[in-house]
Design an enzyme around this catalytic site. Structure first.
Site, PDB file in Angstrom:
ATOM      1  N   HIS A   1     119.306  26.568  34.143  1.00  0.00           N
ATOM      2  CA  HIS A   1     119.557  26.453  35.578  1.00  0.00           C
ATOM      3  C   HIS A   1     120.390  25.186  35.808  1.00  0.00           C
ATOM      4  CE1 HIS A   1     118.439  25.606  39.812  1.00  0.00           C
ATOM      5  NE2 HIS A   1     118.102  26.884  39.905  1.00  0.00           N
TER       6      HIS A   1
ATOM      7  N   ASP B   1     111.928  22.653  31.218  1.00  0.00           N
ATOM      8  CA  ASP B   1     112.049  23.071  32.603  1.00  0.00           C
ATOM      9  C   ASP B   1     111.039  24.202  32.812  1.00  0.00           C
ATOM     10  OD1 ASP B   1     112.652  24.246  34.977  1.00  0.00           O
ATOM     11  OD2 ASP B   1     114.795  24.458  34.607  1.00  0.00           O
TER      12      ASP B   1
ATOM     13  N   GLN C   1     110.000  28.109  36.157  1.00  0.00           N
ATOM     14  CA  GLN C   1     109.619  29.523  36.183  1.00  0.00           C
ATOM     15  C   GLN C   1     108.390  29.837  35.328  1.00  0.00           C
ATOM     16  OE1 GLN C   1     110.664  31.506  38.364  1.00  0.00           O
ATOM     17  NE2 GLN C   1     112.460  30.359  39.050  1.00  0.00           N
TER      18      GLN C   1
ATOM     19  N   LYS D   1     107.578  27.342  44.087  1.00  0.00           N
ATOM     20  CA  LYS D   1     107.705  28.532  43.254  1.00  0.00           C
ATOM     21  C   LYS D   1     106.355  29.017  42.742  1.00  0.00           C
ATOM     22  CE  LYS D   1     112.348  27.444  41.622  1.00  0.00           C
ATOM     23  NZ  LYS D   1     113.254  28.361  42.344  1.00  0.00           N
TER      24      LYS D   1
ATOM     25  N   CYS E   1     122.236  29.919  40.470  1.00  0.00           N
ATOM     26  CA  CYS E   1     122.286  28.565  39.906  1.00  0.00           C
ATOM     27  C   CYS E   1     122.302  28.596  38.379  1.00  0.00           C
ATOM     28  CB  CYS E   1     121.133  27.702  40.398  1.00  0.00           C
ATOM     29  SG  CYS E   1     121.201  27.373  42.146  1.00  0.00           S
TER      30      CYS E   1
HETATM   31  C1  LIG Z   1     114.568  27.794  35.709  1.00  0.00           C
HETATM   32  C2  LIG Z   1     114.696  26.965  36.926  1.00  0.00           C
HETATM   33  N1  LIG Z   1     114.837  25.641  36.798  1.00  0.00           N
HETATM   34  C3  LIG Z   1     114.934  24.824  37.869  1.00  0.00           C
HETATM   35  C4  LIG Z   1     114.910  25.321  39.132  1.00  0.00           C
HETATM   36  C5  LIG Z   1     115.047  24.372  40.273  1.00  0.00           C
HETATM   37  O1  LIG Z   1     113.928  24.353  41.091  1.00  0.00           O
HETATM   38  P1  LIG Z   1     113.960  23.530  42.436  1.00  0.00           P
HETATM   39  O2  LIG Z   1     115.106  24.054  43.252  1.00  0.00           O
HETATM   40  O3  LIG Z   1     112.660  23.808  43.061  1.00  0.00           O
HETATM   41  O4  LIG Z   1     114.158  22.099  42.062  1.00  0.00           O
HETATM   42  C6  LIG Z   1     114.764  26.703  39.328  1.00  0.00           C
HETATM   43  C7  LIG Z   1     114.752  27.268  40.683  1.00  0.00           C
HETATM   44  O5  LIG Z   1     115.519  28.123  41.031  1.00  0.00           O
HETATM   45  C8  LIG Z   1     114.651  27.530  38.198  1.00  0.00           C
HETATM   46  O6  LIG Z   1     114.513  28.853  38.338  1.00  0.00           O
END
Ligand SMILES: Cc1ncc(COP(=O)(O)O)c(C=O)c1O
Ligand SMILES: Cc1ncc(COP(=O)(O)O)c(C=O)c1O
Lengths: 131, 408, 408, 131
Positions: B124, B201, B204, B227, B366
């Site tokens: 992401h 990360d 998810q 999430k 993203c």
């Molecule tokens: C795999 C992954 N990493 C990071 C993020 C970023 O999360 P946040 O926007 O809550 O910081 C997301 C959210 O879309 C994600 O799906």
């Protein structure tokens, strides 16, 4: 759903009247919406009175971006450039005849942005052209 | 172990909303953000109606209640990921800030020109851009583990990159596009053997799978409350104690200090060292209620339910001519199906589905480099959570047939 | 123009709470954080129950509603401080993050060894520590405008510091201890004449006074929602457009980018460039409802009410033998009274007052250098807001007499 | 309120029995709570059997920090050091006989922290001593 994707949109998307490229041309511009990959290129020929003699668009992307480009070209042929410069967001929405959220609005306005940047002879297209 | 779905769905008031008169919401966008159960809304409302006060420095009853509630929430979140201590959970705004915190503090203290950081092609933007910034600023090198055509990480390349003595391997536990669940335990073991630290990360994975930071042995884990049934405005960073203690502070201000003089300051101990200014207090309380909700259902049960839904969804989607789902088969992925439909742009797919109340996302989610890898500008993504039901998959499929008809 | 206090107090459910059976809450800690009216709680609850979705990239109805609500909130906040455009309001976690954002981005791009930043002795730690960090990292020089014995800034010294060609003057609009309201317009004019930019810590002024960024002509203004009837977890940074556009991004991740490739990224336009990852969406909606509430009452009326309360409070407090209030007289300050009571430690004062339901704060209130200046380790602080009434001042004074009796 | 500031606390604060400094002494330690300016110094004399022969505290701060120091010294005189090492947070709370929130707890436990750091011969006092 049917009202959102009114027949005109699907129709202009599937059977565009002004898809192509004019060569030679007097005005040319292209830009894209990096978020969704929409791409629009516009070429125009201008006659001696400063009117749009002919126009074409090319590009790829969603139905809204492509259909609005086709509708836009259709609407400006024969018009003086001064009038083209005055086209607004609302004009596009009226042509499409649908309501759009902020994300799809960008798709709908891409062709107007490209057109205006070309007509004004700008180096770069900016969102302010279609506010 | 199967979920009591009618009961669960009653806990989420938005699920009975109609998008337009007569058109009920079919919410298939939980990977972007999840809906909130009543218990989470209630916990925050109660906080504001009964205990709202600023924390940590207050002597009065409200301040003490608020401080206790905030720190209890931290303990709940720590227990949820089996952190050895609550002080190892730092509240941030979101997973993105958690990763940036590591890049700004650990990264700038430990990475110099020519040092290598391993990332992957399925990251992401949140786990790419902070490292791009560090690369531009410091000359840190970035290398990417490729994604195979079936949406898995190429672990042979990972091993060969590890041979180049990286300082850090930072990768996602679960892809938000492909749904791929990466072998974090194994990848961490390999990284540690190579002398690298590991940042995962978990944006998810923590919401959808049982995640145990001690079993996985990761050094950092980033995730977001929104999430996982919690409110917006709060996320967390788990870190190994010795690392957090050595890292310089991130933002400066109230609460993160022990003492301040005109001439300088001394930082506070963890976790406070990393929490500058007034925290997202009510949001922490909501986050605590969210992990309570998940823990009560049990993450094994949540994961099992999502397995069932995604298996059904893939089966139904793949019967649609011209539809291509990206990523591995159901057994290797979580509840995410990103797909293309021949001849129709994902934006059009999503908008037409919205007409029948089906909320899916369209775009690059993203993860633009991953889309470039597959040479597509965008996908349509349907994603599921513990409240998702097969009837919703059916509505999605029905909607897709209508799309095909319109564009046919 | 005087406020309809019974009606206002009914809007704040917590104000009818009893701390213990028979002991009603007397909340005199609004400088730390304020209580929330029902309209703010309702706005957030409605958001979660009806429109919750992730923003900016979504095509479906919920995502569009959520995006519109979030951006409307930005416009409301922009209008509240008379910003020329909504894009000049960046949502942050709190005032602390707003100041750190400027220090990390504008500061690191524009300040080098030997450059001078002017601060004051009355700053909150949030407007000290970010600059301490920059001073330690970059060798930037810090100079402090002294506070006079009656709690005002020494503007002669300010003028002479400006003669040393500082790059930035960063100071608070209103002290959270002394209550002093600084002459921001005049100070900004002088700084601009000297070629310096101006950052104003508006954490205490924006909630309590009419603040017009165009009239004051400041370059940056930082403030927090939770101190102005809004939720925790969100704050704002106002910035001059040309500056924001030139500044490098702060945190990297989703939403702050235009495009991302494996090799690098291009940043988005303002305000998104500075908002990485999922924003505090529900909190923005609450923030918008909070400024609606304040705007409807009118900030002139809020300020006038607080003037009345603080004048009354100072009069009543100063009659107590051994009690010393710090800061200027009522006309020059906002609704804050920090004091010492001879022979009793502020912690004991606060705890005994809590026994009768009176919530005040004790400590250095994140302004340790200011307390060092006055050579005291801590003060007790009572602070007021639009919902404060004279009867609450009377309960405070009564409580203080009991403290004196106990310790007498 | 009356129960919070029980007579013992006010009493030991106003009329401490063990305020002062032993010179010579066998054990000495001091520390402070920077947040509120509380400061405690403790001096002890140890007899041949490893028992606390005598003790004093000095310092400044709130009633709770000073009264708990006085109560603490009172409670350890005559006790073996091994027993002193075992003193816990709960023992202090029992002596004070009141409930305390997290902020005031730090005031109450400052003297125990100082005492234990001294008895263990540590270079620095840490919160873990009084968990
Ligand atoms: C795999 C992954 N990493 C990071 C993020 C970023 O999360 P946040 O926007 O809550 O910081 C997301 C959210 O879309 C994600 O799906
Ligand atoms: C003058 C001043 N500046 C900055 C802050 C920091 O605000 P926050 O903790 O919301 O970031 C405060 C809050 O106490 C304050 O009073």
């Amino acid at each position: 759903m049917e009202d959102l994707y009114r027949e005109t949109i699907i129709d202009h998307y599937k059977n565009p009247q002004y898809r192509g490229r004019l060569d030679p041309h007097d005005i040319y511009f292209e830009d894209d919406n990096p978020l969704c990959g929409d791409h629009i290129e516009i070429t125009l020929r201008i006659d001696g009175d400063g009117k749009v003699a002919d126009g074409r668009f090319d590009g790829k992307g969603c139905a809204i971006s492509q259909a609005s480009a086709d509708l836009l070209i259709e609407s400006i042929i024969g018009k003086p450039l001064e009038e083209v410069k005055k086209l607004s967001k609302q004009d596009i929405l009226d042509m499409l005849g649908i309501e759009l959220g902020p994300v799809r609005l960008k798709c709908a306005l891409l062709s107007l942005k490209v057109l205006k940047a070309g007509v004004y002879g700008l180096g770069e297209a900016s969102d302010e052209l279609v506010e | 172990m199967s979920l009591d779905l009618p009961r669960i769905r009653r806990d989420f008031p938005i699920l009975s909303r109609e998008i337009r008169p007569g058109v009920p919401l079919v919410y298939l966008d939980s990977t972007a953000t999840t809906q909130k159960p009543l218990s989470v809304l209630q916990a925050m409302e109660d906080f504001y109606r009964r205990s709202n006060a600023n924390i940590h420095r207050g002597v009065h009853t409200l301040a003490e209640e608020a401080t206790a509630l905030y720190e209890q929430a931290r303990s709940k979140v720590a227990r949820f990921i089996n952190a050895p201590g609550a002080a190892q959970v730092i509240f941030t705004r979101n997973a993105t800030e958690s990763i940036n915190l590591v890049a700004y503090t650990w990264g700038r203290a430990n990475l110099a020109k020519g040092d290598l950081v391993i990332l992957t092609e399925m990251e992401h933007h949140s786990n790419l851009v902070p490292w791009h910034m560090l690369a531009a600023e410091r000359g840190v090198d970035l290398a990417f583990v490729p994604v195979t055509p079936d949406g898995l990480l190429d672990l042979d390349v990972y091993r060969s990159l590890l041979a180049r003595a990286p300082k850090l391997a930072a990768f996602t536990h679960m892809s938000n596009v492909l749904g791929t669940i990466n072998p974090v335990g194994e990848m961490t073991r390999l990284a540690h053997e190579a002398g690298a630290l590991v940042l995962v990360d978990g944006a998810q994975s923590v919401p959808h799978l049982p995640v145990d930071v001690q079993a996985l042995d990761v050094d950092f884990l980033a995730f977001s409350a929104h999430k996982m049934l919690g409110p917006t405005g709060i996320g967390a960073l788990y870190g190994r104690k010795s690392l957090l203690e050595q890292m310089p502070p991130f933002l400066g201000g109230g609460d993160m200090i022990k003492t301040v003089h005109l001439t300088g300051f001394t930082p506070n101990s963890i976790p406070h060292k990393f929490e500058a200014g007034t925290s997202a207090i009510a949001e922490a309380v909501g986050f605590g209620a969210a992990v309570d909700y998940l823990a009560e259902i049990g993450m094994d049960a949540v994961a099992a339910h999502e397995q069932e839904i995604i298996a059904y969804a893939l089966e139904r989607l793949e019967e649609i001519p011209g539809l291509k789902v990206f990523g591995p088969p159901a057994e290797k992925k979580g509840g995410v199906a990103a797909f293309t439909l021949e001849g129709v742009h994902p934006h059009d797919v999503a908008q037409i589905l919205d007409g029948s109340g089906v909320a899916v996302r369209a775009g690059h989610h993203c993860a633009q480099p991953l889309h470039e890898k597959f040479d597509i500008p965008a996908t349509t993504r349907a994603s599921f959570y513990l409240y998702s039901i097969k009837e919703e998959v059916d509505k999605l499929v029905e909607g897709l047939y209508q799309v095909k008809k319109l564009f046919g």
